[in-house]
Design a protein around this motif. Structure first.
Motif, PDB file in Angstrom:
ATOM      1  N   GLY A  98       0.833  -1.191   0.000  1.00 57.82           N
ATOM      2  CA  GLY A  98       0.000   0.000   0.000  1.00 57.82           C
ATOM      3  C   GLY A  98       0.870   1.242   0.000  1.00 57.82           C
ATOM      4  O   GLY A  98       2.101   1.174   0.153  1.00 57.82           O
ATOM      5  N   LEU A  99       0.259   2.381  -0.167  1.00 57.06           N
ATOM      6  CA  LEU A  99       0.992   3.636  -0.214  1.00 57.06           C
ATOM      7  C   LEU A  99       1.786   3.873   1.065  1.00 57.06           C
ATOM      8  O   LEU A  99       2.903   4.380   1.032  1.00 57.06           O
ATOM      9  N   ASP A 100       1.243   3.468   2.190  1.00 55.54           N
ATOM     10  CA  ASP A 100       1.937   3.665   3.465  1.00 55.54           C
ATOM     11  C   ASP A 100       3.097   2.687   3.654  1.00 55.54           C
ATOM     12  O   ASP A 100       3.952   2.908   4.514  1.00 55.54           O
ATOM     13  N   ASP A 101       3.135   1.610   2.866  1.00 57.29           N
ATOM     14  CA  ASP A 101       4.192   0.607   3.008  1.00 57.29           C
ATOM     15  C   ASP A 101       5.484   1.004   2.288  1.00 57.29           C
ATOM     16  O   ASP A 101       6.537   0.436   2.556  1.00 57.29           O
ATOM     17  N   VAL A 102       5.404   1.955   1.374  1.00 53.15           N
ATOM     18  CA  VAL A 102       6.570   2.348   0.578  1.00 53.15           C
ATOM     19  C   VAL A 102       7.120   3.659   1.117  1.00 53.15           C
ATOM     20  O   VAL A 102       6.403   4.652   1.186  1.00 53.15           O
ATOM     21  N   PRO A 103       8.394   3.681   1.516  1.00 51.50           N
ATOM     22  CA  PRO A 103       8.970   4.917   2.047  1.00 51.50           C
ATOM     23  C   PRO A 103       8.988   6.009   0.970  1.00 51.50           C
ATOM     24  O   PRO A 103       9.138   5.706  -0.210  1.00 51.50           O
ATOM     25  N   PRO A 104       8.850   7.275   1.352  1.00 52.57           N
ATOM     26  CA  PRO A 104       8.791   8.384   0.383  1.00 52.57           C
ATOM     27  C   PRO A 104      10.002   8.468  -0.534  1.00 52.57           C
ATOM     28  O   PRO A 104       9.893   8.871  -1.671  1.00 52.57           O
ATOM     29  N   ASP A 105      11.180   8.068  -0.035  1.00 52.55           N
ATOM     30  CA  ASP A 105      12.380   8.186  -0.856  1.00 52.55           C
ATOM     31  C   ASP A 105      12.729   6.893  -1.602  1.00 52.55           C
ATOM     32  O   ASP A 105      13.816   6.749  -2.135  1.00 52.55           O
ATOM     33  N   ALA A 106      11.794   5.961  -1.681  1.00 51.29           N
ATOM     34  CA  ALA A 106      12.069   4.671  -2.314  1.00 51.29           C
ATOM     35  C   ALA A 106      12.431   4.824  -3.788  1.00 51.29           C
ATOM     36  O   ALA A 106      13.202   4.036  -4.330  1.00 51.29           O
TER      37      ALA A 106
END
Length: 143
Positions: free
Chosen positions: A16-24
């Motif tokens: 989900g969107l919350d599972d992926v860090p912003p700087d991924a």
């Protein structure tokens, strides 16, 4: 095969969107690391410098073109019906109309050709305005 069978055979991204860090997806797209690698490898550095020299040989400013054609700013000014000071300003512009560039090139005895290149198609010769490009002179084959 039904949808459930397909899902079980092929991996599915369930993050989900919350599972992926912003700087991924952040990547360093600067040339710094590449240029550093070139500097540290003698063969790469020599090849890079050779390519830069080849590029430099095929680039010129308007003033360099005019001088290479042994023309003065005054001569160009007369051809373009402008003052010499306007030619000087024109030679130092970083942005101009294509029609102005075409006029300058013609005043030096040349002809302007614009070519758009695409990775998946042949180059396209762009017309400047509505004026068609003059056909190239036929070449005679020697036998």
């Amino acid at each position: 095969m039904n949808d459930i069978d397909r899902l079980q055979r092929h991996p599915v991204d369930t993050a989900g969107l919350d599972d992926v860090p912003p700087d991924a997806w952040a990547r360093d797209l600067s040339l710094g690391p590449v240029l550093e690698r070139i500097r540290t490898h003698p063969e790469a550095r020599a090849r890079y410098e050779t390519l830069r020299d080849q590029i430099d040989q095929h680039q010129a400013t308007l003033a360099q073109v005019r001088k290479a054609r042994t023309l003065t700013q005054q001569h160009i000014a007369e051809q373009l019906h402008m003052d010499q000071s306007e030619v000087s300003r024109l030679e130092h512009r970083s942005n101009m109309l294509l029609s102005t560039l075409r006029s300058f090139v013609r005043a030096t005895g040349g002809d302007l050709h614009l070519i758009a290149t695409y990775p998946d198609a042949e180059p396209v010769h762009l017309l400047v305005g509505n004026e068609p490009a003059e056909p190239a002179a036929p070449t005679s084959a020697t036998s």
